[in-house]
Design a protein around this motif. Structure first.
Motif, mmCIF file in Angstrom:
data_model
loop_
_atom_site.group_PDB
_atom_site.id
_atom_site.type_symbol
_atom_site.label_atom_id
_atom_site.label_comp_id
_atom_site.label_asym_id
_atom_site.label_seq_id
_atom_site.Cartn_x
_atom_site.Cartn_y
_atom_site.Cartn_z
ATOM 1 N N ALA A 289 0.829 -1.209 0.000
ATOM 2 C CA ALA A 289 0.000 0.000 0.000
ATOM 3 C C ALA A 289 0.867 1.265 0.000
ATOM 4 C CB ALA A 289 -0.931 -0.002 1.206
ATOM 5 N N ILE A 290 1.938 1.259 0.800
ATOM 6 C CA ILE A 290 2.827 2.425 0.875
ATOM 7 C C ILE A 290 3.532 2.657 -0.465
ATOM 8 C CG2 ILE A 290 4.968 3.303 1.911
ATOM 9 C CD1 ILE A 290 4.066 1.930 4.547
ATOM 10 N N VAL A 291 4.081 1.574 -1.040
ATOM 11 C CA VAL A 291 4.767 1.690 -2.344
ATOM 12 C C VAL A 291 3.792 2.189 -3.406
ATOM 13 C CG1 VAL A 291 5.849 0.366 -4.206
ATOM 14 C CG2 VAL A 291 6.524 -0.046 -1.837
ATOM 15 N N GLY A 292 2.569 1.664 -3.379
ATOM 16 C CA GLY A 292 1.557 2.100 -4.339
ATOM 17 C C GLY A 292 1.220 3.575 -4.193
ATOM 18 N N TYR A 293 1.088 4.027 -2.948
ATOM 19 C CA TYR A 293 0.794 5.444 -2.701
ATOM 20 C C TYR A 293 1.944 6.349 -3.155
ATOM 21 C CZ TYR A 293 -3.627 5.160 -0.072
ATOM 22 O OH TYR A 293 -4.951 5.008 0.282
ATOM 23 N N VAL A 294 3.187 5.886 -2.945
ATOM 24 C CA VAL A 294 4.347 6.659 -3.422
ATOM 25 C C VAL A 294 4.258 6.816 -4.935
ATOM 26 C CG1 VAL A 294 6.854 6.634 -3.753
ATOM 27 C CG2 VAL A 294 5.883 6.033 -1.525
ATOM 28 N N SER A 308 0.329 1.858 -10.054
ATOM 29 C CA SER A 308 0.402 2.146 -8.613
ATOM 30 C C SER A 308 -0.895 1.755 -7.913
ATOM 31 C CB SER A 308 0.699 3.634 -8.387
ATOM 32 O OG SER A 308 1.930 3.997 -8.972
ATOM 33 N N MET A 309 -2.018 2.002 -8.579
ATOM 34 C CA MET A 309 -3.314 1.619 -8.019
ATOM 35 C C MET A 309 -3.411 0.098 -7.879
ATOM 36 S SD MET A 309 -5.266 4.342 -7.445
ATOM 37 C CE MET A 309 -7.015 4.066 -7.743
ATOM 38 N N SER A 313 -3.939 -2.133 -4.314
ATOM 39 C CA SER A 313 -5.004 -3.112 -4.148
ATOM 40 C C SER A 313 -4.483 -4.463 -3.657
ATOM 41 C CB SER A 313 -5.766 -3.300 -5.462
ATOM 42 O OG SER A 313 -6.473 -2.111 -5.782
ATOM 43 N N GLY A 314 -3.196 -4.719 -3.872
ATOM 44 C CA GLY A 314 -2.603 -5.952 -3.358
ATOM 45 C C GLY A 314 -2.612 -6.024 -1.845
ATOM 46 N N SER A 315 -2.770 -4.867 -1.193
ATOM 47 C CA SER A 315 -2.798 -4.844 0.274
ATOM 48 C C SER A 315 -4.058 -5.496 0.845
ATOM 49 C CB SER A 315 -2.692 -3.406 0.781
ATOM 50 O OG SER A 315 -3.845 -2.653 0.431
ATOM 51 N N SER A 316 -5.005 -5.869 -0.048
ATOM 52 C CA SER A 316 -6.212 -6.562 0.417
ATOM 53 C C SER A 316 -5.895 -7.915 1.023
ATOM 54 C CB SER A 316 -7.216 -6.716 -0.729
ATOM 55 O OG SER A 316 -6.629 -7.398 -1.824
ATOM 56 N N LEU A 317 -4.644 -8.336 0.969
ATOM 57 C CA LEU A 317 -4.193 -9.544 1.671
ATOM 58 C C LEU A 317 -4.486 -9.463 3.163
ATOM 59 C CD1 LEU A 317 -0.670 -10.051 0.029
ATOM 60 C CD2 LEU A 317 -2.589 -11.646 -0.125
ATOM 61 N N ILE A 373 -2.609 11.810 1.115
ATOM 62 C CA ILE A 373 -2.018 10.506 0.797
ATOM 63 C C ILE A 373 -0.792 10.255 1.677
ATOM 64 C CG2 ILE A 373 -0.873 9.121 -0.981
ATOM 65 C CD1 ILE A 373 -3.874 9.410 -1.417
ATOM 66 N N LYS A 374 -0.005 11.278 1.922
ATOM 67 C CA LYS A 374 1.173 11.126 2.785
ATOM 68 C C LYS A 374 0.754 10.776 4.217
ATOM 69 C CE LYS A 374 4.279 14.147 0.146
ATOM 70 N NZ LYS A 374 5.025 15.427 0.132
ATOM 71 N N ILE A 375 -0.339 11.368 4.670
ATOM 72 C CA ILE A 375 -0.864 11.034 6.003
ATOM 73 C C ILE A 375 -1.284 9.558 6.033
ATOM 74 C CG2 ILE A 375 -2.787 11.411 7.613
ATOM 75 C CD1 ILE A 375 -2.716 14.385 6.684
ATOM 76 N N ALA A 376 -1.969 9.123 4.986
ATOM 77 C CA ALA A 376 -2.389 7.725 4.897
ATOM 78 C C ALA A 376 -1.172 6.800 4.932
ATOM 79 C CB ALA A 376 -3.184 7.501 3.618
ATOM 80 N N MET A 377 -0.104 7.190 4.265
ATOM 81 C CA MET A 377 1.134 6.401 4.289
ATOM 82 C C MET A 377 1.699 6.312 5.704
ATOM 83 S SD MET A 377 2.775 7.979 0.780
ATOM 84 C CE MET A 377 4.444 7.450 1.119
#
Length: 411
Positions: A289-294, A308-309, A313-317, A373-377
């Motif tokens: 998720a962090i790499v995707g947001y970057v 990136s999106m 979405s892979g973070s749904s693991l 987005i940075k806050i979310a990261m």
């Protein structure tokens, strides 16, 4: 001796997994809102838009009530009741022009989904263990995502007729009910109940000796943090595209839809991924998720943005991991309750995400979608750090148990 269940039965697996198909499809008819707003001119735009969110209220309330209802009438009847209510509440707007009846119907849809929501994971935990359980939890999350995409697609086709017809998408509940009835029979439920009673009889001191499932509770709290951080993928990334001035901004909806499907495919392989990363699997999810947001905030074009999106979405693991952690750490008598709590925390985290992001931005004195987005990261980094600590604790416990077992064998 109780009868055994054929755990390899395809019909049983299909029946149990099928109930996840429309679990998150309440918003599949969101495309009807403009047409309904034109028809219901005596209602405010906000009231019409609320038709999409009303099911969430019913869902949260009945997730909390589901464990009590299961104790009264059993899991199979509770799931069937939820599916039937979902069908009734789902298709009711097709037959009426009364706005208040439509509001009630949408609440009933959410209530039905809430009744069987917990069972989508707990039924898997009742029947399968170990690697097979993890595989099926991965499939369950994937089917939930695929079902949502299918419902959106079908509703989109039906809306071409009129807004009433779009609600016929919930007729998909009918084959789901049939598959569940045929796959998870009353005989199967009785066998499971007898097995659970036998297991409980060998653990008469469980209530006295069992400690609070601290690790599972912390994992649930971290899923709440995760949902706060992951919702900006839907709510904030469109604004990021504008802030970056990317060309072909119309690709966003397609990127988001395909990203959901990519996430579903990755989650379907959860069992295999878990065998490699074990309890570091949620750490992998946070990193993705962090790499995707970057990638999102530094995208030079829509191609990199879309990739990136996909990564995000892979973070749904995290979904199958959390439910697996609950079933692994929590006593069988409390499993349904803690799964209900996990579902409520997930929905609650998603609901308040815009407010948490705004409050954090205000505290830090920053504005703009890129900063959101940075806050979310930052949230994801915190959750990842906690999951690292939990993995270390779990590994220490596992090693200690192994040493103790060897010592007992030598004695």
């Amino acid at each position: 001796m109780t009868e055994t269940i054929n755990k390899n039965s395809t019909l049983l697996k299909v029946g149990v997994l099928s109930i996840s198909t429309l679990l998150t499809a309440a918003g599949a008819v969101s495309g009807t809102i403009p047409m309904m707003a034109k028809e219901f001119t005596n209602q405010s735009t906000a009231q019409v838009q609320a038709l999409i969110t009303i099911p969430s209220i019913g869902m949260v309330i009945f997730i909390l009530l589901s464990s009590l209802i299961i104790k009264k009438i059993g899991k199979r009847k509770t799931v069937l009741l939820g599916l039937i209510l979902g069908l009734i509440g789902g298709i009711a707007p097709f037959f009426t022009n009364d706005f208040h009846i439509i509001q009630i119907a949408r609440f009933i849809l959410g209530a039905g989904n809430g009744l069987y929501s917990t069972s989508t994971a707990s039924l898997i935990g009742d029947i399968w263990k170990g690697d097979e359980q993890r595989n099926l939890l991965g499939y369950q999350s994937a089917i939930q995502t695929f079902g949502q995409s299918l419902a959106v697609f079908v509703a989109g086709l039906l809306i071409g007729i009129n807004w009433h017809t779009a609600y016929l998408v919930y007729l998909i509940f009918i084959p789901i009910i049939i598959l569940f009835v045929l796959g998870y029979t009353s005989k199967t439920e009785k066998t499971i109940q007898l097995q659970q009673k036998e297991a409980a009889s060998h653990k008469k001191v469980e209530k006295k000796t069992t400690k609070l499932p601290i690790i599972a509770m912390i994992a649930i709290l971290m899923s709440f943090v995760y949902f706060n951080a992951i919702m900006p993928q839907q709510t904030t990334t469109p604004l990021v595209i504008q802030a970056l001035g990317l060309k072909h901004q119309e690709m966003f909806s397609t990127a988001l839809a395909v990203a959901g499907l990519v996430g579903a495919v990755i989650t379907a392989f959860y069992g295999k991924i878990y065998r490699i990363f074990k309890h570091y699997t949620p750490v992998l999810a946070m990193l993705m998720a962090i790499v995707g947001y970057v990638g999102v905030i530094y995208s030079p074009n829509m191609i990199i943005f879309t990739i990136s999106m996909f990564i995000i979405s892979g973070s749904s693991l995290i979904f199958p991991y959390i439910y697996g952690a609950v079933m692994e750490d929590v006593p069988s008598t409390s499993k349904d309750f803690f799964l209900s709590v996990a579902k409520v925390f997930n929905n609650g985290g998603a609901y308040i995400s815009p407010y948490t992001m705004a409050a954090t931005a205000s505290m830090l004195g920053i504005t703009g979608p890129i900063n959101t987005i940075k806050i979310a990261m930052g949230y994801l980094f915190f959750a990842g750090l906690v999951f690292v600590i939990l993995a270390i604790v779990r590994n220490k416990k596992a090693n200690k148990s192994l040493i103790d077992d060897k010592a007992i064998k030598r004695a």
